[in-house]
Design a protein around this motif. Structure first.
Motif, PDB file in Angstrom:
ATOM      1  N   ALA A  45      33.814  40.082   7.696  1.00  0.00           N
ATOM      2  CA  ALA A  45      34.501  40.952   8.246  1.00  0.00           C
ATOM      3  C   ALA A  45      34.826  40.470   9.679  1.00  0.00           C
ATOM      4  N   SER A  46      36.087  41.000  10.237  1.00  0.00           N
ATOM      5  CA  SER A  46      36.291  40.755  11.746  1.00  0.00           C
ATOM      6  C   SER A  46      37.171  41.914  12.298  1.00  0.00           C
ATOM      7  N   SER A  47      37.091  41.991  13.604  1.00  0.00           N
ATOM      8  CA  SER A  47      38.018  43.193  14.182  1.00  0.00           C
ATOM      9  C   SER A  47      38.200  42.648  15.624  1.00  0.00           C
ATOM     10  N   VAL A  48      39.396  42.677  16.161  1.00  0.00           N
ATOM     11  CA  VAL A  48      39.559  42.410  17.596  1.00  0.00           C
ATOM     12  C   VAL A  48      39.831  43.741  18.232  1.00  0.00           C
ATOM     13  N   LEU A  49      39.152  44.372  19.247  1.00  0.00           N
ATOM     14  CA  LEU A  49      39.255  45.306  20.043  1.00  0.00           C
ATOM     15  C   LEU A  49      40.075  45.232  21.124  1.00  0.00           C
ATOM     16  N   GLY A  50      41.560  45.520  21.282  1.00  0.00           N
ATOM     17  CA  GLY A  50      42.610  45.415  22.263  1.00  0.00           C
ATOM     18  C   GLY A  50      42.465  43.729  22.573  1.00  0.00           C
ATOM     19  N   THR A  51      42.348  43.320  23.834  1.00  0.00           N
ATOM     20  CA  THR A  51      42.444  41.911  24.389  1.00  0.00           C
ATOM     21  C   THR A  51      41.067  41.524  24.671  1.00  0.00           C
ATOM     22  N   ASP A  52      40.138  42.615  24.623  1.00  0.00           N
ATOM     23  CA  ASP A  52      38.638  42.318  25.359  1.00  0.00           C
ATOM     24  C   ASP A  52      37.641  41.769  24.515  1.00  0.00           C
ATOM     25  N   TYR A  53      37.404  42.085  23.225  1.00  0.00           N
ATOM     26  CA  TYR A  53      36.388  41.815  22.351  1.00  0.00           C
ATOM     27  C   TYR A  53      36.949  41.466  20.947  1.00  0.00           C
ATOM     28  N   LYS A  54      36.212  40.738  20.473  1.00  0.00           N
ATOM     29  CA  LYS A  54      36.156  40.205  18.794  1.00  0.00           C
ATOM     30  C   LYS A  54      34.941  40.394  18.359  1.00  0.00           C
ATOM     31  N   ILE A  55      34.876  41.145  17.119  1.00  0.00           N
ATOM     32  CA  ILE A  55      33.525  41.373  16.481  1.00  0.00           C
ATOM     33  C   ILE A  55      33.627  40.594  15.143  1.00  0.00           C
ATOM     34  N   THR A  56      32.581  40.027  14.689  1.00  0.00           N
ATOM     35  CA  THR A  56      32.611  39.366  13.397  1.00  0.00           C
ATOM     36  C   THR A  56      31.271  39.727  12.820  1.00  0.00           C
ATOM     37  N   LEU A  57      31.288  39.923  11.286  1.00  0.00           N
ATOM     38  CA  LEU A  57      30.081  39.746  10.609  1.00  0.00           C
ATOM     39  C   LEU A  57      30.334  38.698   9.640  1.00  0.00           C
ATOM     40  N   THR A  58      29.031  37.827   9.732  1.00  0.00           N
ATOM     41  CA  THR A  58      29.067  36.456   8.988  1.00  0.00           C
ATOM     42  C   THR A  58      27.706  36.655   8.102  1.00  0.00           C
ATOM     43  N   ALA A  59      27.893  36.235   6.891  1.00  0.00           N
ATOM     44  CA  ALA A  59      26.736  36.100   5.900  1.00  0.00           C
ATOM     45  C   ALA A  59      26.387  34.735   5.999  1.00  0.00           C
ATOM     46  N   LEU A  60      24.825  34.607   5.947  1.00  0.00           N
ATOM     47  CA  LEU A  60      24.322  33.147   6.243  1.00  0.00           C
ATOM     48  C   LEU A  60      23.448  32.988   4.938  1.00  0.00           C
ATOM     49  N   ARG A  61      23.672  32.189   3.952  1.00  0.00           N
ATOM     50  CA  ARG A  61      22.807  32.053   2.857  1.00  0.00           C
ATOM     51  C   ARG A  61      21.465  31.394   3.511  1.00  0.00           C
ATOM     52  N   SER A  62      20.636  31.756   2.707  1.00  0.00           N
ATOM     53  CA  SER A  62      18.998  31.349   3.137  1.00  0.00           C
ATOM     54  C   SER A  62      18.955  30.120   2.632  1.00  0.00           C
ATOM     55  N   THR A  63      18.301  29.043   3.393  1.00  0.00           N
ATOM     56  CA  THR A  63      18.150  27.542   2.865  1.00  0.00           C
ATOM     57  C   THR A  63      16.869  27.629   1.834  1.00  0.00           C
ATOM     58  N   GLU A  64      16.026  28.874   1.894  1.00  0.00           N
ATOM     59  CA  GLU A  64      14.689  28.793   1.036  1.00  0.00           C
ATOM     60  C   GLU A  64      14.926  29.466  -0.106  1.00  0.00           C
ATOM     61  N   ASP A  65      15.879  30.340  -0.203  1.00  0.00           N
ATOM     62  CA  ASP A  65      15.989  31.305  -1.374  1.00  0.00           C
ATOM     63  C   ASP A  65      17.430  31.209  -1.730  1.00  0.00           C
ATOM     64  N   ARG A  66      18.149  30.678  -2.776  1.00  0.00           N
ATOM     65  CA  ARG A  66      19.513  30.710  -2.901  1.00  0.00           C
ATOM     66  C   ARG A  66      20.239  32.156  -3.326  1.00  0.00           C
ATOM     67  N   TYR A  67      19.440  33.210  -3.273  1.00  0.00           N
ATOM     68  CA  TYR A  67      19.892  34.436  -3.667  1.00  0.00           C
ATOM     69  C   TYR A  67      19.999  35.207  -2.276  1.00  0.00           C
ATOM     70  N   ALA A  68      19.160  34.809  -1.408  1.00  0.00           N
ATOM     71  CA  ALA A  68      18.966  35.677  -0.270  1.00  0.00           C
ATOM     72  C   ALA A  68      20.144  35.160   0.815  1.00  0.00           C
ATOM     73  N   ALA A  69      20.295  36.165   1.733  1.00  0.00           N
ATOM     74  CA  ALA A  69      21.163  36.055   2.819  1.00  0.00           C
ATOM     75  C   ALA A  69      20.733  36.968   3.871  1.00  0.00           C
ATOM     76  N   SER A  70      21.358  36.323   5.144  1.00  0.00           N
ATOM     77  CA  SER A  70      21.317  37.443   6.454  1.00  0.00           C
ATOM     78  C   SER A  70      22.610  37.731   6.830  1.00  0.00           C
ATOM     79  N   VAL A  71      22.661  38.540   7.714  1.00  0.00           N
ATOM     80  CA  VAL A  71      24.123  39.063   8.225  1.00  0.00           C
ATOM     81  C   VAL A  71      24.245  39.003   9.717  1.00  0.00           C
TER      82      VAL A  71
END
Length: 149
Positions: A45-71
């Motif tokens: 996900a991503s959103s730009v707030l006016g001209t000041d801020y951009k906010i993103t959500l990124t899923a990061l796959r675990s290197t230890e457990d292929r089913y797990a992730a962080s956000v």
């Protein structure tokens, strides 16, 4: 089909298999350890707030457990015409999400922002199709920094 033709095919297949194994081993040996250890990531996900801020959500796959992730939630400020990261936080627990639901359709149940200062931010993500969505997490973005609400 003659016996000699069968042997030739068998030798050719074995030779190709050996060549492929050697090629893969050489290619793997040339890969940098950093590239092998780098987690797979996908912006969800991503959103730009006016001209000041951009906010993103990124899923990061675990290197230890292929089913797990962080956000990872990241905030960027516009500096000199380019987006520069100003803050980042982890949504939920590290490795506390499932990779496949996070990167599939319907992964983001709620991602709402507002172009005000401070900017309220709400995030709810799919736990699994059978469990449904997570409870909403509330944050505030103030002067480029993320605070739990």
């Amino acid at each position: 089909m003659s016996l000699s033709r069968t042997r030739t095919r068998g030798v050719t297949a074995a030779a190709l298999a050996a060549l492929a194994a050697t090629t893969l081993t050489v290619a793997d040996a040339g890969a940098s350890p950093a590239a092998a250890a780098a987690p797979q990531k996908r912006q969800i996900a991503s959103s730009v707030l006016g001209t000041d801020y951009k906010i993103t959500l990124t899923a990061l796959r675990s290197t230890e457990d292929r089913y797990a992730a962080s956000v990872r939630l990241q905030v960027y400020k516009k500096v000199g015409g380019a987006w520069k990261e100003s803050d980042r936080v982890t949504v939920g627990d590290v490795g506390g999400w499932f990779w496949y639901p996070l990167t599939g359709s319907g992964a983001v149940c709620q991602f709402s922002t507002a172009g005000t200062e401070p900017a309220p931010l709400t995030v709810s993500l799919l736990l699994t199709p059978s469990l449904g969505c997570s409870e909403p997490a509330h944050y505030v973005v103030k002067q480029g920094r993320v605070y739990a609400d």
